[in-house]
Design a protein around this motif. Structure first.
Motif, mmCIF file in Angstrom:
data_model
loop_
_atom_site.group_PDB
_atom_site.id
_atom_site.type_symbol
_atom_site.label_atom_id
_atom_site.label_comp_id
_atom_site.label_asym_id
_atom_site.label_seq_id
_atom_site.Cartn_x
_atom_site.Cartn_y
_atom_site.Cartn_z
ATOM 1 N N TYR A 92 0.791 -1.251 0.076
ATOM 2 C CA TYR A 92 0.077 -0.155 0.149
ATOM 3 C C TYR A 92 0.839 1.194 -0.029
ATOM 4 N N MET A 151 -6.571 4.272 -2.800
ATOM 5 C CA MET A 151 -7.446 5.283 -2.088
ATOM 6 C C MET A 151 -8.834 5.605 -3.013
ATOM 7 N N LEU A 197 -5.807 3.149 5.439
ATOM 8 C CA LEU A 197 -6.019 3.461 4.485
ATOM 9 C C LEU A 197 -7.324 4.785 4.626
#
Length: 360
Positions: free
Chosen positions: A45, A55, A94
């Protein structure tokens, strides 16, 4: 056949990169699955290739679900419904990045620290405000340290415009060595099990020294069993002891003050107004205990801006027969079935709604 030729190095094209499963060893499958599904997702990520892409995909999907919910529940907005986000593990990282990337108001933007550039790198925004952000089993604390970030409430940016202070707060100092992130949410909760190898604390990332001194706050144990009975008995006894101790201390303090005043020839406590104002000010500015008390009050106020309770870190209590090392292998995946987590979420969501209704 084409795949075989490519593996032999023959010039018939590339078969692409292998997957994680293709390079994973067969030994200790349960532990390797945990490592592959949890620990390796985070560095993937953080790469520039996947970060923005993940995202945008999550924001698009969340907005789609929210729009669908509003269509099926038209009274949600009329009744001032509030949105809470519950995110687990990498999802909490996130979700936090998404909240930090939401646009600022004009007042906030004029006061925001420009070193927190990550908050301005956005291509999509949420279609709704977020009231509560619950992070469970979250590695967010470790990632923020690696990024060199600290957390500040956006409420401070609103208050900065009306605060008349000659000293510049650290989060407004453009030359500060630390970057600050401003999540667009009213309340933040960091929920974890102490045996979870993935979870980290957040309070020291808001106020370093004060947050480190604080111990994570225990979530009430409601699973039942012998521990619940023992905890209830301890709480009753502890509360009684605290009340008795406070009453005894009050009586002792009053008696001591009266004896000292009479010994000095005073019939009543000395009026503080008898001291010149400059002397009192000098004493308050030089007394270490008073300075420490002021510093703690400022630190506590910063935490309260991110959560009205003044706490961000909440831990799940262990059962009497739980083993820390054995629990570490499974506890990270157990939050979704944990009764204590469900009870805590329900209490906090409805408590915040009730407080807001009373204020309005």
């Amino acid at each position: 056949e084409e795949g075989i030729e490519s593996d032999l190095g023959l010039p018939d094209g590339d078969d692409g990169c292998p997957t994680i499963d293709e390079i994973t060893l067969d030994g200790a499958p349960n532990i390797r699955t945990l490592v592959s599904d949890v620990f390796l997702d985070i560095p993937l990520y953080l790469t520039s290739r996947y970060h923005g892409q993940m995202m945008n995909i999550v924001i698009k999907e969340v907005n789609r679900v929210y729009k669908l919910f509003i269509e099926r529940n038209p009274y949600f907005l009329k009744n001032h419904g509030q949105v809470s986000i519950l995110a687990h593990s990498l999802g909490s990282l996130l979700a936090f990045d998404i909240l930090a990337a939401q646009p600022f108001t004009d007042t906030q933007l004029s006061n925001v620290n420009t070193t927190a550039a990550v908050t301005e790198k956005r291509s999509a925004t949420l279609d709704f405000p977020v009231k509560n952000f619950f992070a469970i089993g979250s590695p967010l604390g470790m990632i923020m340290i690696l990024r060199g970030h600290k957390m500040v409430s956006r409420k401070t940016l609103e208050n900065a415009a009306t605060t008349s202070n000659h000293t510049v707060p650290a989060f407004l100092d453009k030359s500060a060595p630390v970057s600050f992130v401003y999540p667009a949410t009213d309340n933040i909760y960091n929920i974890f099990h102490k045996s979870d190898p993935v979870a980290y604390r957040l309070e020291p990332l808001v106020v370093r020294h004060y947050g480190t001194k604080l111990k994570p706050f225990p979530i009430p144990y409601i699973k039942g069993g012998l521990k619940s009975v023992l905890d209830h008995g301890y709480n009753v006894t502890h509360d009684f002891a605290n009340r008795a101790g406070a009453m005894f201390e009050s009586i002792r303090s009053n008696i001591t003050d009266n004896l000292i005043m009479r010994g000095l020839g005073f019939s009543k406590p000395v009026d503080e107004g008898a001291y010149p104002g400059s002397e009192l000010q000098h004493r308050s500015n030089s007394d270490p205990s008073i300075l420490a008390s002021r510093a703690e009050a400022k630190s506590a106020a910063k935490l309260k801006l991110l959560n009205p309770s003044g706490r961000l870190d909440f831990y799940l209590q262990e059962g009497l027969l739980e083993n820390t090392y054995i629990s570490a292998l499974s506890v990270h995946m157990s939050y979704w079935q944990d009764v204590d987590v469900a009870g805590f979420l329900t209490r906090e969501v409805y408590k915040n709604q009730q407080l807001e209704q009373e204020q309005n």
